[in-house]
Write a protein that holds these residues in place. Structure first.
Motif, mmCIF file in Angstrom:
data_model
loop_
_atom_site.group_PDB
_atom_site.id
_atom_site.type_symbol
_atom_site.label_atom_id
_atom_site.label_comp_id
_atom_site.label_asym_id
_atom_site.label_seq_id
_atom_site.Cartn_x
_atom_site.Cartn_y
_atom_site.Cartn_z
ATOM 1 N N CYS A 60 3.003 2.729 -3.843
ATOM 2 C CA CYS A 60 3.111 3.791 -2.595
ATOM 3 C C CYS A 60 2.542 2.524 -1.306
ATOM 4 N N GLN A 61 1.626 1.917 -1.642
ATOM 5 C CA GLN A 61 1.091 1.091 -0.447
ATOM 6 C C GLN A 61 2.059 -0.045 -0.018
ATOM 7 N N ILE A 64 4.992 1.580 1.648
ATOM 8 C CA ILE A 64 4.716 1.867 3.167
ATOM 9 C C ILE A 64 4.759 0.696 4.087
ATOM 10 N N GLU A 65 4.206 -0.323 3.587
ATOM 11 C CA GLU A 65 4.234 -1.594 4.063
ATOM 12 C C GLU A 65 5.448 -2.398 4.413
ATOM 13 N N VAL A 70 6.307 8.107 5.324
ATOM 14 C CA VAL A 70 5.502 8.987 4.675
ATOM 15 C C VAL A 70 5.932 10.561 4.981
ATOM 16 N N LEU A 96 -3.767 8.679 -0.073
ATOM 17 C CA LEU A 96 -2.988 7.332 0.368
ATOM 18 C C LEU A 96 -1.871 7.856 1.404
ATOM 19 N N LYS A 99 -3.539 9.377 4.474
ATOM 20 C CA LYS A 99 -4.167 8.455 5.451
ATOM 21 C C LYS A 99 -3.283 7.560 6.155
ATOM 22 N N HIS A 100 -2.118 7.458 5.736
ATOM 23 C CA HIS A 100 -0.914 6.791 6.285
ATOM 24 C C HIS A 100 -0.261 7.665 7.300
#
Length: 185
Positions: A60-61, A64-65, A70, A96, A99-100
Motif C-alpha cells: 500500500c505504502q 501511494i508513493e 487513496v 495507513l 493517514k494518507h
C-alpha cells in the motif's frame, strides 16, 4: 518474458506474494495507477484496492508513493480501497490509507461507507477474525466515521453489524452511541 501488466500485479498481491509485487512495481512503477479491465464483480479494481484488502501495508505504502489514489472509486465492488480494507478487517491498511488522506465517509456504494463494510464483516461476517474487525471499526470511528450514516436504503452500520451477527463490531458501535435505523435520531 511477457510484459508486466496490472492483472499480473494484482494476482501477486492477492496471493500474498508481496516481495514479488514490490519488485514488479520497482520495474514498472506505472502499474501503481492502473485498473483491472477484467470483467465481473471486481472490474475496475486497482492494485491499491487489493493491497488494502490483503492488509499488505508495505505494498500500500509503495503504491501511494507511486501515485495510487487513496480515494480511488473506480472499482465496481465497494468502490474505494478504504472500504475494501474495511471489508477484510485489514486494520493496519485502513489506518495507513486514512493517514494518507482517505475520506473516512466516502460513498462506497449505494450510500454505504467503510464503516458499513466493516460492520458487514466480509465473507466471514466478521467471525474469521473478530479482533481485526473490532480494531478496524475503532480506527474508522477514531478518524471521524459517521456512526449513524444511512445508506440509500436507510440502513446504518449498526443495522448491518446486527444482521450479520458481527458481535465485535456491534459492541464497538454501541459503545460509541450508534443507532439502528428503527431508532429516531
Amino acid at each position: 518474458m511477457t510484459m508486466p501488466d496490472v492483472d499480473t500485479l494484482i494476482e501477486l498481491i492477492r496471493a500474498h506474494r508481496n516481495t514479488e509485487a514490490l519488485e514488479m512495481l520497482d520495474a514498472s512503477p506505472g502499474l501503481a495507477t492502473e485498473h483491472s479491465g477484467r470483467s465481473g464483480q471486481l472490474h475496475g479494481a486497482s492494485p491499491l484496492h487489493w493491497a488494502a484488502h490483503r492488509n499488505a501495508t508495505e505494498v500500500c505504502q509503495r503504491l501511494i508513493e507511486l501515485g495510487a489514489k487513496v480515494n480511488d472509486s473506480a472499482s465496481d465492488w465497494w468502490l474505494t480501497p478504504l472500504s475494501w480494507g474495511a471489508d477484510a478487517g485489514s486494520a493496519e491498511a485502513v489506518e495507513l490509507l486514512l493517514k494518507h488522506g482517505a475520506d473516512v465517509n466516502q460513498d462506497a456504494i449505494v450510500g454505504t461507507t467503510a464503516l458499513h463494510a466493516v460492520a458487514m464483516g466480509g465473507s466471514t461476517q466478521g467471525k474469521g477474525d473478530p479482533d481485526a474487525y473490532e480494531r478496524t471499526a475503532e480506527i474508522l470511528i477514531r478518524n471521524g466515521a459517521d456512526i449513524n450514516r444511512r445508506t440509500n436504503g436507510h440502513r446504518t452500520p449498526l443495522d448491518e453489524a446486527i444482521d450479520n451477527e458481527n458481535d465485535a463490531v456491534t459492541r464497538v458501535l454501541r459503545q460509541h452511541g450508534a443507532l439502528a435505523s428503527n431508532t429516531s435520531t
